[in-house]
Write an enzyme that holds these catalytic residues in place. Structure first.
Site, short mmCIF file in Angstrom:
data_model
loop_
_atom_site.label_atom_id
_atom_site.label_comp_id
_atom_site.label_asym_id
_atom_site.label_seq_id
_atom_site.Cartn_x
_atom_site.Cartn_y
_atom_site.Cartn_z
N HIS A 159 9.40 8.65 1.14
CA HIS A 159 8.58 8.50 2.37
C HIS A 159 7.08 8.52 2.05
O HIS A 159 6.27 8.92 2.88
CB HIS A 159 8.88 9.61 3.39
CG HIS A 159 10.33 9.87 3.61
ND1 HIS A 159 11.06 9.26 4.60
CD2 HIS A 159 11.20 10.67 2.95
CE1 HIS A 159 12.31 9.67 4.55
NE2 HIS A 159 12.43 10.52 3.55
N SER A 280 -16.19 -8.27 -4.52
CA SER A 280 -16.40 -8.67 -3.14
C SER A 280 -17.69 -9.46 -3.05
O SER A 280 -18.62 -9.26 -3.82
CB SER A 280 -16.49 -7.41 -2.28
OG SER A 280 -17.27 -7.67 -1.13
N LYS A 286 -17.10 -3.08 -5.18
CA LYS A 286 -15.67 -3.33 -5.05
C LYS A 286 -15.01 -3.93 -6.29
O LYS A 286 -15.58 -4.75 -6.98
CB LYS A 286 -15.42 -4.26 -3.87
CG LYS A 286 -15.75 -3.63 -2.55
CD LYS A 286 -14.59 -2.87 -2.00
CE LYS A 286 -13.69 -3.83 -1.27
NZ LYS A 286 -12.53 -3.16 -0.73
N GLU A 293 -1.86 -8.15 -5.02
CA GLU A 293 -1.81 -8.52 -3.60
C GLU A 293 -1.21 -9.91 -3.41
O GLU A 293 -0.41 -10.14 -2.50
CB GLU A 293 -3.21 -8.46 -2.98
CG GLU A 293 -3.66 -7.03 -2.71
CD GLU A 293 -5.10 -6.95 -2.22
OE1 GLU A 293 -5.44 -5.96 -1.58
OE2 GLU A 293 -5.89 -7.88 -2.50
#
Ligand code: ARG
Length: 464
Positions: A159, A280, A286, A293
């Site tokens: 979980h 970024s 970043k 992804e």
């Protein structure tokens, strides 16, 4: 009619240009050219051997086909929408090269229906082999990391809440096992795929004494199909391929998701190599995990391809229907995507940076040894349910006092249960906790070491 089609005999009007475009598959099925030509070479040779056509005609056809292969490979032969599909395009060019008298004989005893079924199977077979090879590479990378991290203690979750400590090797090897199932799925579907439909002709079989078995052998098939109607309408192999691909992509996506989570600032137990991230356009600080992804994202369209295939097939009457031309793009796209995904996943796994100290710390947090204390109470004679309640209370007290198990004063532990202080004094810690899981498949060091040994034997047997 300006552009005469091979099948134009019974037509008095030429094809509507939009229909021509809509109908054409050459734009994408041109990538079947190699397999298609190989199939035609085997078919033509067999026609000669069986005296269905003259041997010297068969030879000329084969020579012409080999020339077309080169022409396509070098980009000399431009394929156009008017050719409809790769099969017609090759035949048209053959007739240009060797003349209609000879070239027109290639299609004897054959239909595009059994031709495309054969060609596509050959293509999917090669793709399957390539994917198996790429999965194996990723498995090797996982094995190597596992070997290196057998003594790195890691937190494991259920979980997404801290659950129990494991050895990081065990985490890497969990993916190894998933991928092992994937390879066996591809190997298994390959067995059913490797049956040759050629000779089934349009749907009923051929009127000529074709040597189907000889052709099948030439093309690397194990055997020939047993029912011509089924043979030309069967696309199970494509659906199975897409399921195996979806399953593999799903595994990669889950791996990607974990890499994304573990490399966040919040977790910070792993770091992706710069080469796999991007920055970024506005936020200078970043470093974004684009590769995992995209692996996660592309799994969506791979799953979509499976659904597209199954949906296309579900209402089809026997035998061939033009709907089936839609079988190729999902396979091409999923094949293209999964190959890159596997390659990148292998490189990421090989180059991921692990922070063992941070990881071990995390493994100690969140009362991850609660089960071990519980089990020690059980070993001291407590029924499991009582022990569970006692350690539940212990956890509650620690949370209220903002302490780890190890920080709780003896007296407090004694108050909860008199057996606790002794058990907690001999706390095994996270590493010790892993070694208590000394069952087959458990995270104990010696169990992982023996699984690694087994794997070495398995890997030595891999053919690709
Ligand atoms: N391009 C077609 C396909 O991919 C080839 C088979 C066409 N057969 C036919 N009878 N129209 O399915």
């Amino acid at each position: 009619m300006k552009d005469k089609k091979a099948w134009s005999g019974r037509f008095s009007e030429s094809t509507n240009p939009l229909v021509e475009q809509f109908n054409a598959s050459v734009g994408f099925d041109k990538r079947l050219y190699r397999h298609d030509i190989q199939g035609s070479i085997a078919h033509a040779t067999m026609l000669g051997r069986q005296k269905i056509i003259a041997v010297n005609h068969a030879r000329k056809i084969v020579k012409g086909l080999k020339r077309i292969m080169k022409e396509i490979e070098t980009g000399q032969l431009q394929l156009s929408v008017a050719d409809e599909d790769i099969h017609m395009a090759v035949e048209k060019r053959l007739i240009e090269i060797v003349g209609a008298e000879i070239g027109g004989k290639l299609h004897t005893g054959r239909s595009r229906n059994d031709q495309v079924a054969t060609t596509f199977r050959m293509y999917v077979r090669d793709l399957t082999d390539e994917i198996i090879h790429l999965i194996r590479q990723l498995q090797r990378a996982l094995y190597k990391q596992a070997k290196q991290h057998i003594d790195t203690i890691a937190p494991a979750y259920t979980h997404m809440q801290p659950a129990q400590p494991i050895r990081l090797a065990h985490w890497f090897l969990a993916y190894y096992e998933m991928l092992d199932r994937d390879t066996s799925r591809f190997e298994d579907s390959r067995k059913r795929l490797n049956t040759a439909p050629l000779g089934s002709a349009a749907l009923a079989g051929a009127n000529f004494p074709l040597d189907r078995k000889w052709v099948a052998k030439q093309l690397g098939f194990d055997t020939v199909t047993k029912n011509s109607v089924d043979a030309v309408s069967d696309r199970d192999f494509a659906a199975e391929f897409l399921f195996a691909t979806s399953m593999t992509a799903t595994h990669l996506s889950r791996l990607a998701e974990e890499l994304i989570i573990f490399t966040t600032m919040e977790f910070g137990v792993m770091e992706l190599p710069d080469a796999f991230c991007t920055g970024s356009s506005i936020m200078p600080q970043k470093k974004n995990p684009d590769v995992p992804e995209l692996i996660r994202g592309k799994t969506g369209r791979i799953n979509g391809a499976l659904v597209a295939m199954l949906t296309m097939l579900k209402g089809l009457p026997l035998a061939y229907n033009k709907d089936m031309q839609e079988d190729k793009e999902p396979v091409f796209d999923s094949g293209d995507q999964i190959r890159v995904m596997l390659r990148l996943a292998a490189e990421m796994v090989a180059n991921i940076k692990i922070h063992p100290g941070k990881m071990a710390n995390r493994a100690e947090e969140g009362f991850t040894t609660a089960v071990d204390i519980t089990d020690k109470l059980v070993m001291a004679g407590a029924p499991f349910r009582d022990a569970h309640r006692i350690v539940g209370r212990l956890t509650r007290v620690c949370i209220d006092n903002n302490m780890r198990f190890s920080e709780l004063p003896r007296a407090e532990a004694f108050n909860i249960d008199p057996r606790l202080p002794e058990i907690m004094k001999n706390s095994v810690g996270a590493a010790g906790s892993t070694n208590m899981k000394d069952v087959i498949g458990g995270t104990a060091r010696r169990r992982i070491a023996s699984r690694l040994k087994q794997m070495e034997k398995e890997m030595a047997k891999w053919r690709i």
